[in-house]
Motif scaffolding. Structure first.
Motif, PDB file in Angstrom:
ATOM      1  N   ALA A  18       6.511  73.541  52.297  1.00 60.47           N
ATOM      2  CA  ALA A  18       6.883  74.699  53.112  1.00 60.47           C
ATOM      3  C   ALA A  18       5.769  74.969  54.121  1.00 60.47           C
ATOM      4  O   ALA A  18       5.367  76.085  54.347  1.00 60.47           O
ATOM      5  CB  ALA A  18       7.103  75.920  52.222  1.00 60.47           C
ATOM      6  N   ASP A  19       5.257  73.904  54.757  1.00 54.77           N
ATOM      7  CA  ASP A  19       4.070  74.072  55.584  1.00 54.77           C
ATOM      8  C   ASP A  19       4.330  74.127  57.085  1.00 54.77           C
ATOM      9  O   ASP A  19       3.393  74.199  57.857  1.00 54.77           O
ATOM     10  CB  ASP A  19       3.038  72.981  55.253  1.00 54.77           C
ATOM     11  N   ASP A  20       5.555  74.111  57.546  1.00 57.88           N
ATOM     12  CA  ASP A  20       5.810  74.341  58.958  1.00 57.88           C
ATOM     13  C   ASP A  20       7.164  75.004  59.143  1.00 57.88           C
ATOM     14  O   ASP A  20       7.954  75.103  58.211  1.00 57.88           O
ATOM     15  CB  ASP A  20       5.694  73.048  59.783  1.00 57.88           C
ATOM     16  N   ASP A  21       7.414  75.490  60.368  1.00 56.75           N
ATOM     17  CA  ASP A  21       8.642  76.230  60.622  1.00 56.75           C
ATOM     18  C   ASP A  21       9.887  75.386  60.397  1.00 56.75           C
ATOM     19  O   ASP A  21      10.910  75.890  59.953  1.00 56.75           O
ATOM     20  CB  ASP A  21       8.639  76.784  62.051  1.00 56.75           C
ATOM     21  N   LYS A  22       9.802  74.095  60.694  1.00 60.66           N
ATOM     22  CA  LYS A  22      10.956  73.218  60.481  1.00 60.66           C
ATOM     23  C   LYS A  22      11.320  73.157  59.000  1.00 60.66           C
ATOM     24  O   LYS A  22      12.491  73.226  58.637  1.00 60.66           O
ATOM     25  CB  LYS A  22      10.672  71.811  61.014  1.00 60.66           C
ATOM     26  N   ASN A  23      10.309  73.036  58.148  1.00 67.33           N
ATOM     27  CA  ASN A  23      10.577  73.017  56.709  1.00 67.33           C
ATOM     28  C   ASN A  23      11.140  74.347  56.235  1.00 67.33           C
ATOM     29  O   ASN A  23      12.024  74.371  55.378  1.00 67.33           O
ATOM     30  CB  ASN A  23       9.322  72.661  55.922  1.00 67.33           C
TER      31      ASN A  23
END
Length: 104
Positions: A18-23
């Motif tokens: 869950a480390d970027d907006d896409k995820n």
């Protein structure tokens, strides 16, 4: 709804996927699919079996998704389409928000 958001935040905190907006968007979309299934009267066990089937090799994802299923099935099921759609979108937004907060 605040309780749901707090539970989602705890659920997603610490997960490296869950480390970027896409995820976060992907988590949100998965949550929406889970809630849509719930609002369509799909039995909970079928949602859980599907998660095992698709994500079985990723223990962290399976654990998180099963918690999202539990959260979805704790929400009421509605008969009117407009309420179903609102519930689905609200759930997607709650998971997206929790995911983004977990990254901060």
């Amino acid at each position: 709804m605040k309780k749901l958001l707090c539970m989602a935040c705890v659920l997603l905190c610490g997960f490296s996927f869950a480390d970027d907006d896409k995820n976060c968007r992907e988590w949100s979309e998965l949550a929406g699919m889970i809630m849509k299934a719930r609002q369509s009267n799909l039995p909970m066990y079928e949602n859980l079996e599907l998660i095992d089937e698709i994500y079985g090799s990723n223990e962290k994802a399976v654990k998180a998704l099963k918690k999202i299923v539990i959260m979805a099935y704790e929400q009421p099921q509605f008969g009117l389409e407009e309420y179903k759609e609102k519930t689905i979108v609200d759930f997607e937004n709650d998971i997206m928000l929790a995911c983004m907060k977990a990254k901060m």
